[in-house]
Write a protein that holds these residues in place. Structure first.
Motif, PDB file in Angstrom:
ATOM      1  N   GLN A 100      12.683 -10.812   8.956  1.00  0.00           N
ATOM      2  CA  GLN A 100      14.020 -10.238   8.866  1.00  0.00           C
ATOM      3  C   GLN A 100      14.052  -8.822   8.292  1.00  0.00           C
ATOM      4  N   ALA A 101      12.883  -8.256   8.019  1.00  0.00           N
ATOM      5  CA  ALA A 101      12.844  -6.890   7.485  1.00  0.00           C
ATOM      6  C   ALA A 101      13.434  -5.909   8.492  1.00  0.00           C
ATOM      7  N   LYS A 102      14.180  -4.927   8.001  1.00  0.00           N
ATOM      8  CA  LYS A 102      14.829  -3.966   8.889  1.00  0.00           C
ATOM      9  C   LYS A 102      13.826  -3.096   9.619  1.00  0.00           C
ATOM     10  N   SER A 103      12.700  -2.790   8.978  1.00  0.00           N
ATOM     11  CA  SER A 103      11.683  -1.932   9.585  1.00  0.00           C
ATOM     12  C   SER A 103      10.315  -2.599   9.505  1.00  0.00           C
ATOM     13  N   PRO A 104       9.479  -2.444  10.552  1.00  0.00           N
ATOM     14  CA  PRO A 104       8.122  -2.976  10.507  1.00  0.00           C
ATOM     15  C   PRO A 104       7.140  -2.041   9.802  1.00  0.00           C
ATOM     16  N   GLU A 105       7.622  -0.911   9.309  1.00  0.00           N
ATOM     17  CA  GLU A 105       6.739   0.077   8.687  1.00  0.00           C
ATOM     18  C   GLU A 105       6.557  -0.213   7.197  1.00  0.00           C
ATOM     19  N   LYS A 106       5.302  -0.252   6.780  1.00  0.00           N
ATOM     20  CA  LYS A 106       4.956  -0.479   5.389  1.00  0.00           C
ATOM     21  C   LYS A 106       3.787   0.426   5.019  1.00  0.00           C
ATOM     22  N   THR A 107       3.632   0.681   3.718  1.00  0.00           N
ATOM     23  CA  THR A 107       2.514   1.476   3.228  1.00  0.00           C
ATOM     24  C   THR A 107       1.606   0.576   2.402  1.00  0.00           C
ATOM     25  N   LEU A 108       0.433   0.284   2.942  1.00  0.00           N
ATOM     26  CA  LEU A 108      -0.536  -0.547   2.226  1.00  0.00           C
ATOM     27  C   LEU A 108      -1.364   0.353   1.322  1.00  0.00           C
ATOM     28  N   GLU A 109      -1.324   0.094   0.023  1.00  0.00           N
ATOM     29  CA  GLU A 109      -1.999   0.955  -0.950  1.00  0.00           C
ATOM     30  C   GLU A 109      -3.488   0.637  -1.083  1.00  0.00           C
ATOM     31  N   HIS A 110      -3.820  -0.637  -0.932  1.00  0.00           N
ATOM     32  CA  HIS A 110      -5.192  -1.068  -1.214  1.00  0.00           C
ATOM     33  C   HIS A 110      -5.505  -2.327  -0.422  1.00  0.00           C
ATOM     34  N   ARG A 158       4.025  -1.936  -2.015  1.00  0.00           N
ATOM     35  CA  ARG A 158       5.348  -2.080  -2.647  1.00  0.00           C
ATOM     36  C   ARG A 158       6.012  -3.358  -2.157  1.00  0.00           C
ATOM     37  N   SER A 159       5.873  -3.634  -0.866  1.00  0.00           N
ATOM     38  CA  SER A 159       6.419  -4.861  -0.296  1.00  0.00           C
ATOM     39  C   SER A 159       5.653  -5.199   0.973  1.00  0.00           C
ATOM     40  N   PHE A 160       5.786  -6.452   1.408  1.00  0.00           N
ATOM     41  CA  PHE A 160       5.081  -6.936   2.595  1.00  0.00           C
ATOM     42  C   PHE A 160       6.065  -7.574   3.571  1.00  0.00           C
ATOM     43  N   LEU A 161       5.679  -7.589   4.824  1.00  0.00           N
ATOM     44  CA  LEU A 161       6.451  -8.264   5.857  1.00  0.00           C
ATOM     45  C   LEU A 161       6.130  -9.754   5.849  1.00  0.00           C
ATOM     46  N   HIS A 162       6.980 -10.529   6.486  1.00  0.00           N
ATOM     47  CA  HIS A 162       6.771 -11.979   6.579  1.00  0.00           C
ATOM     48  C   HIS A 162       5.466 -12.267   7.331  1.00  0.00           C
ATOM     49  N   ASN A 163       4.562 -12.992   6.684  1.00  0.00           N
ATOM     50  CA  ASN A 163       3.264 -13.373   7.260  1.00  0.00           C
ATOM     51  C   ASN A 163       2.293 -12.215   7.412  1.00  0.00           C
ATOM     52  N   GLN A 164       2.578 -11.044   6.823  1.00  0.00           N
ATOM     53  CA  GLN A 164       1.708  -9.876   7.018  1.00  0.00           C
ATOM     54  C   GLN A 164       0.303 -10.109   6.486  1.00  0.00           C
TER      55      GLN A 164
END
Length: 273
Positions: free
Chosen positions: A163-173, A190-196
């Protein structure tokens, strides 16, 4: 009302997930039941992350507002007593500043995934790690995991019902290493998508088995298509291990700014007071 921050550990196997649901027991419901037994009132808690059914935690965080101030050790002891016999334990309790929110004050969430890499079936680790029989190359998995680090469109690696509005995320590590019979994957964002996380680890397993290379991970990312993802790893091996928060002074400042904006009257027309 005083607000408390609770750091929580739990075995996710008996639960339908963190979030309170009508279709089964949840970690949130266990803690809320314990708080009611302690203070005699209905308390709704907010969590830092909504872990899925079967997912574990060693460092989940939630907040609770109580009608009176109690010593932190009293709250921890009482909640732990009333959580029994469920496998949920409060590791630490802090009385927090006004405006703290377990979810929105967080700046980083860290997960660990445990693969028990051996031929023999699992006994003590059953339900607590993913059993993979084929020998895994942890170094190759680590090298390929670096393709995930950075800012990307993770459409391929999220649940179709995310249900996240955007599929874009920044993976730090993202690191992978071997520890005896275990292959451990650890990542932070900072945050993850469902099942990411489970989707990424499932694809990295293919790398470890020699079926995929780092280039296949890159191509799967660029496809932005769920069908390009490898098999999704089961919930058994996933742990929410840590939630980091912004400094108190910054958190309080942002909360006060938000309250001030809410207090400003909404103008119906340009130039209206």
């Amino acid at each position: 009302m005083p607000r408390y921050k609770l750091t929580v550990e739990y075995d996710g196997r008996p639960f339908c997930g963190w979030q309170r649901q009508a279709n089964g027991p949840s970690v949130q419901a266990v803690i809320e039941r314990a708080l009611k037994s302690f203070c005699g009132e209905e308390v709704s808690i907010g969590g830092a992350g909504r872990t899925d059914a079967g997912v574990h935690a060693t460092g989940q965080v939630c907040h609770a507002d109580l009608s009176r101030s109690w010593p932190a050790r009293t709250v921890m002891g009482a909640v732990n007593f009333h959580c029994q016999p469920d496998p949920v334990v409060v590791l630490d309790v802090e009385e927090m500043h006004e405006g703290f929110d377990a979810r929105f004050s967080a700046i980083r969430r860290s997960y660990r995934y445990r693969i028990h890499n051996r031929i023999a079936p699992l006994t003590h680790q059953r339900g607590l790690a993913w059993h993979v029989k084929a020998e895994l190359d942890a170094e190759a998995m680590h090298a390929a995991a670096q393709e995930f680090v950075g800012h990307h469109d993770f459409t391929t690696f999220r649940h179709t019902r995310c249900q996240a509005k955007s599929p874009e995320k920044t993976l730090e590590h993202f690191s992978v290493h071997r520890d005896g019979e275990f292959v451990i994957a650890e990542c932070s964002s900072r945050s993850f998508l469902h099942n990411q996380v489970r989707s990424m680890v499932g694809s990295l397993r293919l790398v470890g088995e020699g079926k995929w290379g780092a280039g296949d991970i890159t191509r799967a990312l660029q496809a932005r298509d769920r069908a390009a993802c490898g098999p999704v790893a089961p919930s058994d091996g996933l742990y929410l291990t840590r939630v980091d928060y912004r400094p108190v002074e910054i958190d309080m400042s942002e909360w006060k700014d938000k309250q001030a904006r809410k207090a400003v009257p909404v103008c119906e027309e340009d130039g209206a007071p």
